[in-house]
Motif scaffolding. Structure first.
Motif, PDB file in Angstrom:
ATOM      1  N   LEU A  21       0.828  -1.202   0.000  1.00 13.83           N
ATOM      2  CA  LEU A  21       0.000   0.000   0.000  1.00 13.83           C
ATOM      3  C   LEU A  21       0.868   1.261   0.000  1.00 13.83           C
ATOM      4  O   LEU A  21       0.556   2.246  -0.680  1.00 13.83           O
ATOM      5  N   GLY A  22       1.951   1.199   0.720  1.00 16.89           N
ATOM      6  CA  GLY A  22       2.840   2.360   0.802  1.00 16.89           C
ATOM      7  C   GLY A  22       3.446   2.737  -0.539  1.00 16.89           C
ATOM      8  O   GLY A  22       3.528   3.928  -0.875  1.00 16.89           O
ATOM      9  N   VAL A  23       3.848   1.755  -1.344  1.00 12.14           N
ATOM     10  CA  VAL A  23       4.473   2.079  -2.632  1.00 12.14           C
ATOM     11  C   VAL A  23       3.429   2.394  -3.707  1.00 12.14           C
ATOM     12  O   VAL A  23       3.780   2.939  -4.759  1.00 12.14           O
ATOM     13  N   LEU A  24       2.164   2.074  -3.447  1.00 10.41           N
ATOM     14  CA  LEU A  24       1.093   2.428  -4.384  1.00 10.41           C
ATOM     15  C   LEU A  24       0.469   3.780  -4.047  1.00 10.41           C
ATOM     16  O   LEU A  24      -0.317   4.307  -4.842  1.00 10.41           O
ATOM     17  N   ASP A  25       0.800   4.321  -2.887  1.00 10.16           N
ATOM     18  CA  ASP A  25       0.209   5.570  -2.416  1.00 10.16           C
ATOM     19  C   ASP A  25       0.668   6.723  -3.309  1.00 10.16           C
ATOM     20  O   ASP A  25       1.822   7.161  -3.248  1.00 10.16           O
ATOM     21  N   ASP A  26      -0.266   7.201  -4.146  1.00  9.91           N
ATOM     22  CA  ASP A  26       0.093   8.169  -5.183  1.00  9.91           C
ATOM     23  C   ASP A  26      -1.183   8.894  -5.598  1.00  9.91           C
ATOM     24  O   ASP A  26      -2.251   8.276  -5.665  1.00  9.91           O
ATOM     25  N   LEU A  99       4.508  -6.994  -5.351  1.00 11.62           N
ATOM     26  CA  LEU A  99       5.076  -5.655  -5.277  1.00 11.62           C
ATOM     27  C   LEU A  99       5.300  -5.144  -6.695  1.00 11.62           C
ATOM     28  O   LEU A  99       5.609  -5.938  -7.590  1.00 11.62           O
ATOM     29  N   PRO A 100       5.165  -3.835  -6.905  1.00  7.88           N
ATOM     30  CA  PRO A 100       5.646  -3.303  -8.181  1.00  7.88           C
ATOM     31  C   PRO A 100       7.169  -3.364  -8.200  1.00  7.88           C
ATOM     32  O   PRO A 100       7.810  -3.256  -7.140  1.00  7.88           O
ATOM     33  N   ILE A 101       7.736  -3.523  -9.377  1.00  8.14           N
ATOM     34  CA  ILE A 101       9.206  -3.484  -9.501  1.00  8.14           C
ATOM     35  C   ILE A 101       9.637  -2.298 -10.360  1.00  8.14           C
ATOM     36  O   ILE A 101      10.798  -2.193 -10.738  1.00  8.14           O
ATOM     37  N   LYS A 102       8.672  -1.431 -10.646  1.00  4.96           N
ATOM     38  CA  LYS A 102       8.949  -0.146 -11.286  1.00  4.96           C
ATOM     39  C   LYS A 102       8.247   0.929 -10.455  1.00  4.96           C
ATOM     40  O   LYS A 102       7.273   0.658  -9.747  1.00  4.96           O
ATOM     41  N   THR A 103       8.736   2.169 -10.556  1.00  4.64           N
ATOM     42  CA  THR A 103       8.123   3.266  -9.810  1.00  4.64           C
ATOM     43  C   THR A 103       6.758   3.607 -10.407  1.00  4.64           C
ATOM     44  O   THR A 103       6.441   3.224 -11.536  1.00  4.64           O
ATOM     45  N   GLN A 104       5.973   4.369  -9.667  1.00 10.00           N
ATOM     46  CA  GLN A 104       4.678   4.785 -10.188  1.00 10.00           C
ATOM     47  C   GLN A 104       4.830   5.691 -11.404  1.00 10.00           C
ATOM     48  O   GLN A 104       4.017   5.628 -12.330  1.00 10.00           O
ATOM     49  N   ASP A 105       5.842   6.515 -11.445  1.00  5.52           N
ATOM     50  CA  ASP A 105       6.085   7.321 -12.647  1.00  5.52           C
ATOM     51  C   ASP A 105       6.324   6.424 -13.852  1.00  5.52           C
ATOM     52  O   ASP A 105       5.787   6.665 -14.938  1.00  5.52           O
ATOM     53  N   LEU A 256       9.948 -15.645  -4.199  1.00 12.39           N
ATOM     54  CA  LEU A 256      11.144 -14.972  -4.684  1.00 12.39           C
ATOM     55  C   LEU A 256      12.125 -14.756  -3.527  1.00 12.39           C
ATOM     56  O   LEU A 256      11.715 -14.550  -2.386  1.00 12.39           O
ATOM     57  N   THR A 257      13.411 -14.799  -3.865  1.00 14.48           N
ATOM     58  CA  THR A 257      14.455 -14.634  -2.852  1.00 14.48           C
ATOM     59  C   THR A 257      15.460 -13.588  -3.326  1.00 14.48           C
ATOM     60  O   THR A 257      15.384 -13.075  -4.441  1.00 14.48           O
ATOM     61  N   ILE A 258      16.423 -13.325  -2.476  1.00 14.75           N
ATOM     62  CA  ILE A 258      17.454 -12.340  -2.807  1.00 14.75           C
ATOM     63  C   ILE A 258      18.206 -12.735  -4.078  1.00 14.75           C
ATOM     64  O   ILE A 258      18.734 -11.874  -4.800  1.00 14.75           O
ATOM     65  N   ASN A 259      18.232 -14.009  -4.388  1.00 12.57           N
ATOM     66  CA  ASN A 259      18.901 -14.463  -5.618  1.00 12.57           C
ATOM     67  C   ASN A 259      18.174 -14.003  -6.879  1.00 12.57           C
ATOM     68  O   ASN A 259      18.743 -14.045  -7.976  1.00 12.57           O
ATOM     69  N   ASP A 260      16.921 -13.569  -6.722  1.00 15.60           N
ATOM     70  CA  ASP A 260      16.153 -13.085  -7.873  1.00 15.60           C
ATOM     71  C   ASP A 260      16.322 -11.581  -8.096  1.00 15.60           C
ATOM     72  O   ASP A 260      15.808 -11.055  -9.095  1.00 15.60           O
ATOM     73  N   PHE A 261      17.022 -10.896  -7.223  1.00 17.92           N
ATOM     74  CA  PHE A 261      17.013  -9.434  -7.277  1.00 17.92           C
ATOM     75  C   PHE A 261      17.569  -8.890  -8.580  1.00 17.92           C
ATOM     76  O   PHE A 261      16.985  -7.975  -9.179  1.00 17.92           O
ATOM     77  N   GLU A 262      18.687  -9.419  -9.036  1.00 16.70           N
ATOM     78  CA  GLU A 262      19.283  -8.895 -10.269  1.00 16.70           C
ATOM     79  C   GLU A 262      18.358  -9.122 -11.462  1.00 16.70           C
ATOM     80  O   GLU A 262      18.268  -8.270 -12.355  1.00 16.70           O
ATOM     81  N   SER A 263      17.661 -10.252 -11.482  1.00 18.45           N
ATOM     82  CA  SER A 263      16.699 -10.507 -12.562  1.00 18.45           C
ATOM     83  C   SER A 263      15.533  -9.528 -12.488  1.00 18.45           C
ATOM     84  O   SER A 263      15.060  -9.027 -13.514  1.00 18.45           O
ATOM     85  N   LEU A 264      15.056  -9.263 -11.280  1.00 18.16           N
ATOM     86  CA  LEU A 264      13.983  -8.288 -11.110  1.00 18.16           C
ATOM     87  C   LEU A 264      14.434  -6.889 -11.543  1.00 18.16           C
ATOM     88  O   LEU A 264      13.700  -6.156 -12.214  1.00 18.16           O
ATOM     89  N   LYS A 265      15.640  -6.547 -11.176  1.00 16.76           N
ATOM     90  CA  LYS A 265      16.198  -5.231 -11.490  1.00 16.76           C
ATOM     91  C   LYS A 265      16.318  -5.027 -13.007  1.00 16.76           C
ATOM     92  O   LYS A 265      16.056  -3.933 -13.523  1.00 16.76           O
ATOM     93  N   ALA A 266      16.681  -6.090 -13.716  1.00 16.46           N
ATOM     94  CA  ALA A 266      16.890  -5.995 -15.168  1.00 16.46           C
ATOM     95  C   ALA A 266      15.616  -6.199 -15.971  1.00 16.46           C
ATOM     96  O   ALA A 266      15.583  -5.952 -17.175  1.00 16.46           O
ATOM     97  N   VAL A 287      13.852  -4.566  -2.789  1.00 15.78           N
ATOM     98  CA  VAL A 287      12.971  -4.038  -3.833  1.00 15.78           C
ATOM     99  C   VAL A 287      12.401  -2.695  -3.401  1.00 15.78           C
ATOM    100  O   VAL A 287      12.360  -1.729  -4.186  1.00 15.78           O
ATOM    101  N   LEU A 288      11.967  -2.585  -2.159  1.00 16.66           N
ATOM    102  CA  LEU A 288      11.403  -1.331  -1.661  1.00 16.66           C
ATOM    103  C   LEU A 288      12.452  -0.217  -1.655  1.00 16.66           C
ATOM    104  O   LEU A 288      12.148   0.938  -1.994  1.00 16.66           O
ATOM    105  N   ARG A 289      13.697  -0.550  -1.309  1.00 20.45           N
ATOM    106  CA  ARG A 289      14.768   0.446  -1.324  1.00 20.45           C
ATOM    107  C   ARG A 289      15.032   0.940  -2.737  1.00 20.45           C
ATOM    108  O   ARG A 289      15.233   2.124  -2.969  1.00 20.45           O
ATOM    109  N   LYS A 290      15.020   0.007  -3.674  1.00 20.66           N
ATOM    110  CA  LYS A 290      15.254   0.381  -5.076  1.00 20.66           C
ATOM    111  C   LYS A 290      14.160   1.319  -5.574  1.00 20.66           C
ATOM    112  O   LYS A 290      14.443   2.320  -6.259  1.00 20.66           O
ATOM    113  N   LEU A 291      12.905   1.044  -5.229  1.00 22.77           N
ATOM    114  CA  LEU A 291      11.813   1.908  -5.649  1.00 22.77           C
ATOM    115  C   LEU A 291      11.936   3.292  -5.001  1.00 22.77           C
ATOM    116  O   LEU A 291      11.644   4.315  -5.639  1.00 22.77           O
TER     117      LEU A 291
END
Length: 294
Positions: A21-26, A99-105, A256-266, A287-291
């Motif tokens: 909810l926090g990352v969708l708050d827009d 979770l979204p893996i891209k910003t709301q913008d 999903l685990t930390i091993n998936d982070f680079e795939s999510l990022k790309a 993921v939340l820090r990246k967003l």
């Protein structure tokens, strides 16, 4: 400024739900929640209902059983609540484990550029006989937790086998093409309203059906004008169909685990599931820090 409706179906991990909810708050988003009717009052009380920008509304609560018609009922409940509220450019169905893996913008820019396209995923060009049997046969015990109750699972196996021997086929007089894929979607206002308006005529085909939520929307789309408006026209099980990052293992989405982070990022995709803090809380925080820093 286009407005989006986020439709969230949740039943556990209230901290993760609140993070979502926090990352969708827009200001561009309204949020609609379906909370399983079996969920405790303590869970409801812990949900962050007063966000800074996005109003949070609750839909009628259904007691949801895996693989049951109740899954469709919960989706229609939250979608119907959103449609009755106002017109939105897009309606995004998520679970509380997403979770979204891209910003709301980034997400709003993407959908502005693809305005009018439908994001519904299809598994294969033609539904397999095995999967079609989900709607051909009556699954009378699908709301009884057949995965964990031996009595109901045995009864269901006996009844479904008997129906196949007797040649029961609930859809033999239907002119519909049945299809299937992921139940998570991002759809336009036109399609959202057609789903609500057409649901009464189609629901008899999906009651007493196994995992009908994976067939319901796909069957509506493939028999309508929206088939030509799909973002990804190939029925090839691609994640591009609904822009969801999901890894399947043994017919279930893998945590999903930390091993998936680079795939999510790309990834060019927009949303990911499923996250489970009991399995790996680190991936959620990363993921939340990246967003937050994008």
């Amino acid at each position: 400024m286009g407005k989006h409706a986020y439709l969230i179906i949740a039943h556990n991990h209230v901290k993760l739900l609140n993070q979502l909810l926090g990352v969708l708050d827009d200001p561009r988003n309204d949020i609609f929640l379906h909370i399983d009717a079996k969920t405790s009052d303590d869970y409801l009380a812990a949900i962050h209902k007063n966000l800074k920008y996005s109003p949070v509304r609750f839909s009628h609560r259904v007691s949801v059983q895996w693989g049951g018609f109740s899954q469709i009922s919960s989706e229609l409940s939250v979608l119907g609540t959103a449609v009755a509220t106002k017109h939105y450019d897009y309606y995004h169905l998520l679970s509380g484990a997403d979770l979204p893996i891209k910003t709301q913008d980034q997400i709003h820019k993407f959908f502005d550029q693809q305005q009018g396209m439908e994001f519904v995923q299809f598994q294969q060009p033609k539904i397999s006989p095995e999967k079609l049997s989900r709607v051909m046969t009556n699954f009378y015990f699908q709301e009884k937790d057949v995965r964990h109750n031996k009595l109901y699972s045995t009864a269901q196996r006996i009844f479904t086998k008997a129906q196949r021997i007797l040649g029961v086929n609930r859809i033999k007089h239907s002119n519909l093409e049945f299809q299937m894929g992921s139940n998570w979607f991002s759809i336009t206002d036109d399609l959202a309203r057609d789903v609500i308006n057409k649901s009464a005529d189609l629901l008899p085909y999906f009651k007493h059906t196994q995992c009908a939520d994976e067939l319901f929307l796909q069957t509506i789309v493939v028999n309508s004008k929206y088939r030509q408006k799909l973002y990804h026209l190939e029925f090839d099980d691609s994640k591009l169909g609904n822009m969801r990052y999901i890894e399947w293992v043994d017919h279930a989405p893998r945590d999903l685990t930390i091993n998936d982070f680079e795939s999510l990022k790309a990834s060019p995709l927009l949303f990911a599931r499923k996250f489970n803090p009991d399995t790996d809380a680190q991936i959620i925080e990363k993921v939340l820090r990246k967003l937050a820093t994008a």
